[in-house]
Design an enzyme around this catalytic site. Structure first.
Site, PDB file in Angstrom:
ATOM      1  N   LYS A  69      45.824  62.635  12.020  1.00  0.00           N
ATOM      2  CA  LYS A  69      44.449  62.162  12.192  1.00  0.00           C
ATOM      3  C   LYS A  69      44.416  60.657  12.385  1.00  0.00           C
ATOM      4  O   LYS A  69      45.082  59.902  11.663  1.00  0.00           O
ATOM      5  CB  LYS A  69      43.589  62.524  10.980  1.00  0.00           C
ATOM      6  N   GLY A 226      35.006  54.573  -2.370  1.00  0.00           N
ATOM      7  CA  GLY A 226      35.011  53.506  -1.370  1.00  0.00           C
ATOM      8  C   GLY A 226      36.313  52.750  -1.198  1.00  0.00           C
ATOM      9  O   GLY A 226      36.600  52.244  -0.113  1.00  0.00           O
TER      10      GLY A 226
END
Length: 331
Positions: A69, A226
């Site tokens: 990916k 995050g």
């Protein structure tokens, strides 16, 4: 042989969040069962105002799929200057028996789905059973995805949300209440949101401490999303002292995750990390043991999550005859 091409719309209708949660659980269990080859992912940082692009690769013995990916983010000028999103992703699937390319699919939605599912899996394993209130620090697309996933594994009564940008927070409140009927309180400050929470979810691109240790109540479960590369931070490192620390991948988290910060400050040692999430799912190590302990799930995101989720999407596409097939490699 034929290669299947799946666009974002195809991906969106080929899998639902409950399936994604299942595939992410499969990924964590496979990872901690010795069934996964997953080289360290690499990241290229580009000069501002551009962001970064990550490359993640894995092989899963259980499904005999190799996935690769490419995922970019943090390109704020893309929509206005180039007419493309600020973040994009592409996944390639190879049959591990031949290494033939069997599928190319949009990876942007897949990344959001499996990242949201990761938070939900950690909630199942580590949050208090009577948890009802979520604090959302950050109210962008991934914050929404976390709620979509977490509501599949628990009943959320209230969300206390905060964002740097009031207009983004206001839109989040409208969207979540309309989609799920869950009341959203627009918090006046980060502290006000965090102090109300049974579960804290952070989904920002933070560069410093957003959440302070004094705000976190006993029994809270933290979903730290995050911080996934060098330079990012969302939590005061002191929060980790005495907490039950769970990583998706210890190797990744001690180098690129939120866990790096307390290690660097010598607030914790590497042996203070309790487990990887897959170890808890497999019953090798305990999850939450008391209602008062603070649990932290530090997620940097793993290639094997992309692998198992993309493989399920591919199987669903074959079964439903969805997508466009082309002769990438002539027979």
């Amino acid at each position: 042989m034929k290669t299947l091409l799946l666009n974002k719309e195809d991906v969106g209708r080929l899998i639902h969040m409950r399936e994604v949660i299942e595939t992410v659980e499969e990924a964590y269990k496979a990872f901690n069962s010795g069934q996964v080859t997953q080289p360290p992912y690499t990241c290229i940082h580009l000069p501002p105002p551009r962001g970064e692009i990550d490359f993640k690769l894995s092989h899963c013995e259980a499904n005999e799929i190799i996935s690769m990916k490419a995922s970019s983010g943090g390109f704020p000028n893309n929509p206005t200057e180039y007419g493309v999103p600020s973040g994009m992703g592409t996944v390639l699937l190879f049959d591990a028996r031949t290494c033939a390319l069997i599928c190319a699919m949009d990876g942007s939605l897949l990344t959001g789905l499996r990242t949201g599912a990761a938070g939900a899996v950690s909630v199942k394993a580590l949050a208090r059973k009577n948890a009802k209130t979520v604090a959302s620090i950050g109210t962008g697309n991934q914050a929404r995805m976390q709620i979509r996933a977490i509501r599949e594994v628990m009943q959320i009564e209230t969300i206390h949300a905060w964002d740097h940008h009031p207009e983004t927070l206001a839109q989040y409140q409208v969207d979540i209440e309309r989609e799920f009927g869950i009341p959203v309180v627009a918090a006046r400050s980060k502290q006000a949101a965090v102090e109300q929470a049974d579960i804290i979810v952070t989904t920002t691109r933070g560069k410093g401490s957003l959440v302070e240790a004094a705000w976190v109540q006993p029994g809270t479960h933290i979903v730290a999303i995050g911080t996934d590369t060098y330079g990012k931070q969302e939590f005061e490192p002191e929060i980790f002292r005495g907490a039950k620390i769970v990583n998706d991948s210890i190797v990744q988290c001690v180098e690129k995750g939120e866990t790096w910060h307390p290690l660097n400050r010598q607030i914790i040692r590497r042996e203070d990390i309790h487990a990887e999430l897959g170890e808890i799912l497999l019953g090798k190590k305990p999850g939450r043991e008391t209602d008062n302990e603070i649990t932290i799930f530090d997620s940097t995101g793993m290639a094997i999550q992309d692998n198992t989720t993309a493989a399920r999407i591919y199987r669903n596409a074959i079964a439903g005859q969805v997508g466009t097939a082309f002769e990438f490699i002539p027979s």
